[in-house]
Write a protein that holds these residues in place. Structure first.
Motif, mmCIF file in Angstrom:
data_model
loop_
_atom_site.group_PDB
_atom_site.id
_atom_site.type_symbol
_atom_site.label_atom_id
_atom_site.label_comp_id
_atom_site.label_asym_id
_atom_site.label_seq_id
_atom_site.Cartn_x
_atom_site.Cartn_y
_atom_site.Cartn_z
ATOM 1 N N VAL A 188 0.836 -1.200 0.093
ATOM 2 C CA VAL A 188 0.039 -0.001 0.231
ATOM 3 C C VAL A 188 0.807 1.382 -0.247
ATOM 4 N N ALA A 189 1.897 1.116 0.655
ATOM 5 C CA ALA A 189 3.071 2.326 0.680
ATOM 6 C C ALA A 189 3.292 2.499 -0.610
ATOM 7 N N ALA A 190 3.803 1.640 -1.364
ATOM 8 C CA ALA A 190 4.025 1.622 -2.833
ATOM 9 C C ALA A 190 2.996 2.340 -3.547
ATOM 10 N N GLN A 191 1.800 1.969 -3.401
ATOM 11 C CA GLN A 191 0.719 2.683 -4.015
ATOM 12 C C GLN A 191 0.629 4.177 -3.805
ATOM 13 N N ALA A 192 1.006 4.471 -2.528
ATOM 14 C CA ALA A 192 1.149 6.026 -2.217
ATOM 15 C C ALA A 192 2.331 6.841 -3.140
ATOM 16 N N ALA A 193 3.192 5.903 -2.969
ATOM 17 C CA ALA A 193 4.339 6.544 -3.416
ATOM 18 C C ALA A 193 4.353 6.705 -5.180
ATOM 19 N N ALA A 194 3.389 5.901 -5.805
ATOM 20 C CA ALA A 194 3.129 6.120 -7.283
ATOM 21 C C ALA A 194 2.247 7.006 -7.371
ATOM 22 N N ARG A 195 1.162 7.276 -6.350
ATOM 23 C CA ARG A 195 0.167 8.309 -6.648
ATOM 24 C C ARG A 195 0.649 9.805 -6.235
ATOM 25 N N TRP A 196 1.511 9.901 -5.076
ATOM 26 C CA TRP A 196 2.093 11.297 -5.069
ATOM 27 C C TRP A 196 3.418 11.354 -5.173
ATOM 28 N N PRO A 197 3.836 12.523 -5.463
ATOM 29 C CA PRO A 197 5.381 12.864 -5.404
ATOM 30 C C PRO A 197 5.898 12.808 -4.188
ATOM 31 N N LEU A 198 6.134 11.795 -3.620
ATOM 32 C CA LEU A 198 6.689 11.903 -2.097
ATOM 33 C C LEU A 198 8.241 11.793 -2.179
ATOM 34 N N MET A 199 9.136 12.200 -1.219
ATOM 35 C CA MET A 199 10.394 12.104 -1.140
ATOM 36 C C MET A 199 10.876 11.003 0.004
ATOM 37 N N GLY A 200 9.819 10.820 0.691
ATOM 38 C CA GLY A 200 10.010 9.900 1.921
ATOM 39 C C GLY A 200 8.701 9.508 2.298
ATOM 40 N N LEU A 201 8.475 8.250 2.736
ATOM 41 C CA LEU A 201 7.228 7.538 3.542
ATOM 42 C C LEU A 201 7.709 6.643 4.437
ATOM 43 N N LEU A 202 7.180 6.729 5.767
ATOM 44 C CA LEU A 202 7.264 5.863 6.792
ATOM 45 C C LEU A 202 6.076 5.568 7.527
ATOM 46 N N ALA A 203 5.859 4.265 7.771
ATOM 47 C CA ALA A 203 5.065 3.729 8.822
ATOM 48 C C ALA A 203 5.526 2.787 9.773
ATOM 49 N N ILE A 204 5.129 3.194 10.722
ATOM 50 C CA ILE A 204 5.480 2.228 12.079
ATOM 51 C C ILE A 204 4.213 1.879 12.789
ATOM 52 N N HIS A 205 4.150 0.381 12.867
ATOM 53 C CA HIS A 205 3.003 0.147 13.726
ATOM 54 C C HIS A 205 3.317 -0.936 14.849
ATOM 55 N N ARG A 206 2.977 -0.555 15.875
ATOM 56 C CA ARG A 206 3.178 -1.570 17.208
ATOM 57 C C ARG A 206 2.358 -2.802 17.179
ATOM 58 N N TYR A 207 2.913 -3.490 18.078
ATOM 59 C CA TYR A 207 2.214 -4.585 18.499
ATOM 60 C C TYR A 207 2.357 -5.014 19.901
ATOM 61 N N GLY A 208 1.580 -6.014 20.457
ATOM 62 C CA GLY A 208 1.692 -6.306 21.963
ATOM 63 C C GLY A 208 0.607 -5.526 22.649
ATOM 64 N N LEU A 209 0.906 -5.453 23.696
ATOM 65 C CA LEU A 209 0.046 -4.681 24.764
ATOM 66 C C LEU A 209 0.362 -3.239 24.952
ATOM 67 N N VAL A 210 -0.674 -2.257 24.649
ATOM 68 C CA VAL A 210 -0.231 -0.828 24.761
ATOM 69 C C VAL A 210 -1.259 -0.331 25.647
ATOM 70 N N LYS A 211 -1.125 0.457 26.337
ATOM 71 C CA LYS A 211 -2.127 0.903 27.472
ATOM 72 C C LYS A 211 -2.669 2.367 26.702
ATOM 73 N N PRO A 212 -3.720 2.770 27.642
ATOM 74 C CA PRO A 212 -4.196 4.228 27.105
ATOM 75 C C PRO A 212 -3.099 5.323 27.114
ATOM 76 N N GLY A 213 -3.234 5.961 26.145
ATOM 77 C CA GLY A 213 -2.280 7.027 26.166
ATOM 78 C C GLY A 213 -0.831 6.825 25.385
ATOM 79 N N ASP A 214 -0.620 5.762 25.223
ATOM 80 C CA ASP A 214 0.826 5.091 24.442
ATOM 81 C C ASP A 214 0.468 5.203 22.894
ATOM 82 N N GLN A 215 1.386 5.686 22.457
ATOM 83 C CA GLN A 215 1.425 5.538 20.717
ATOM 84 C C GLN A 215 1.313 4.152 20.321
#
Length: 156
Positions: free
Chosen positions: A69-96
């Protein structure tokens, strides 16, 4: 670096992330970037009943799907950088939980690409979320909300 040569950075990790450090890394040495758009999603507790949110994924598959999906975004818009971070495990309210950063020469492309990525991550990314409640019980798996699906539909 044009849209055709951009390699998005995708990370799925248990540990927290540092927004300032990630922005510095994605824009380091670049004098041609005119816009850096970031979105940080937090774990929220709407009714003061949530102790934690458990996030699960299939390692390898989740990264590949997000990269697709990030490659689709890079093809659709003239981007110079694209980063996606997603956490897993237990996260508490207020955590990123999630971070998306898009950079471009101009703001509109960066805003739209970041929005596109978040709509995908919110509705179709291969993650499963389960609530752990403050009373000690474990809730069911959380389903995507209709308003999130409606928002994502505008990109098709």
């Amino acid at each position: 670096m044009g849209a055709n040569t951009l390699t998005p950075v995708i990370r799925i990790q248990r540990e927290d992330f540092d927004l300032a450090a990630e922005i510095a890394a994605i824009s380091a040495g670049r004098r041609d970037i005119g816009a850096v758009v970031s979105f940080t999603g937090l774990c929220r507790d709407e009714g003061a009943t949530l102790a934690a949110l458990e996030l699960e994924h299939y390692p390898g598959m989740a990264e590949a799907e997000i990269a697709r999906v990030a490659a689709q975004a890079a093809a659709r818009w003239p981007l110079m950088g694209l980063l996606a971070i997603h956490r897993y495990g237990l996260v508490k309210p207020g955590d990123q939980i999630v971070l998306v950063i898009a950079t471009s020469a101009h703001r509109r492309a960066a805003f739209e690409a970041a929005d596109f990525m978040m709509d995908y991550l919110k509705t179709r990314a291969p993650f499963w979320k389960r609530e752990h409640l403050a009373d000690g019980t474990v809730g069911g798996w959380v389903e995507a909300k209709q308003e999130d699906d409606d928002a994502a539909a505008r990109w098709t």
